[in-house]
Design a protein around this motif. Structure first.
Motif: not given
Length: 324
Positions: A10-15, A39-49, A174-178
């Motif tokens: 579920l967290l992987a899908v959300i990310s 390089k330009i990078t997406v921010r806020g990926g930690g939303i899954i925390f 773990i998902v974030f680490g990917f």
């Protein structure tokens, strides 16, 4: 195990969905002269925390509601900060309220008031420390995993909180680490990620320290604390910079900039150091209080001396490089 696999998927899908939406709506981090990325990078990926904490709340009998409310409020503000860059005058009251809710959740007494205020300020400091230290790929994820594993091992012995409150966020890391444990990250944690993790670590750490009457629990973040604390003192005493402005003075930044070490190698070093300290804590947190305080201050003094020596070595290397 099936439950944890479901949470992981579920967290992987959300990310994945967040990554697509963030690209579409340009929730991105553009590099500047003080950035560690190019390089330009997406921010806020930690939303899954914070989402993992919400999942824990709804799937585990609605435990720790005041803590959850604090995480929810501060996550909203932090996400808006990731998008629009809010003033500290807007962010600080919500941080104050969020940490207040943690102390209330732990049932920490309001009197004596000076002690309550001290821990309130400490909590705000821990939350912001995780934000300040989020500057290179992998460091937030790897270090947070190491800290939470330390808390998890102690919790397995003491049964202070529901294990899932630690396991769900670990799965989100773990998902974030990917996406983040790469030479060129696909997204960053952002304020929403680093601050949500800081909230969780402070809540668990403070709760454990109170219930176990052990000051050593605080040292579960000593590696971050030594870097962040000493860097703040350096900036206030020598550079006269605002501690809220972006900078390149942290040791982990120097290791990347001066010694040209990879982001993940530096993050790994921070993680390994914290794991070593975790083992010391696990072996000694049940000792008498006087022995614990001796170990506590010994480790703090040791880290301060190590920081000063390492910082001076780096400064000399920079000076020699400039001369040549």
């Amino acid at each position: 195990m099936e439950k944890y696999f479901f949470i992981l998927v579920l967290l992987a899908v959300i990310s994945f969905l967040y990554l697509k939406l963030a690209v579409k709506f340009k929730i991105i981090d553009k590099p500047n002269q003080r950035s560690s990325h190019t390089k330009i990078t997406v921010r806020g990926g930690g939303i899954i925390f914070p989402i993992s904490i919400l999942l824990f709340f709804f799937l585990n009998d609605y435990q720790y509601p005041y803590f959850l409310l604090g995480v929810f409020l501060i996550s909203i503000v932090s996400f808006l900060d990731d998008i629009y860059t809010l003033s500290s005058k807007i962010r600080f009251p919500f941080q104050f309220l969020a940490v207040f809710l943690i102390l209330y959740q732990v049932s920490f007494p309001f009197t004596p008031i000076y002690l309550f205020v001290f821990y309130l300020i400490m909590g705000i400091g821990v939350v912001n420390m995780f934000n300040f230290m989020d500057g290179i790929n992998g460091i937030t994820g790897i270090y947070s995993i190491c800290v939470l594993l330390g808390l998890f091992v102690i919790n397995r012995s003491e049964h202070l909180v529901d294990d899932n409150l630690i396991i769900y966020p670990l799965l989100s890391l773990i998902v974030f680490g990917f996406y983040n444990f790469r030479r060129k990250a696909l997204f960053f944690a952002g304020d929403i990620g680093s601050i949500a993790v800081g909230m969780l670590v402070f809540f668990l750490g403070f709760l454990f320290a109170v219930k176990l009457s052990s000051p050593l629990i605080i040292l579960l973040v000593i590696v971050y604390g030594a870097d962040a604390g000493n860097t703040i003192l350096y900036r206030k005493l020598f550079t006269k910079e605002s501690i809220f402005e972006a900078h390149r003075h942290h040791i982990y930044q120097k290791l990347v900039d001066v010694y040209k070490m990879s982001h993940l190698k530096v993050a790994g070093i921070y993680g390994v150091l914290q794991i070593i300290i975790n083992l010391v804590i696990y072996k000694t947190y049940t000792l008498d209080v006087s022995s614990q305080f001796l170990i506590f201050f010994g480790l703090i003094v040791g880290f301060i001396i190590a920081y000063i020596l390492l910082f001076k070595t780096i400064q000399k290397k920079v000076a020699l490089k400039n001369e040549s």
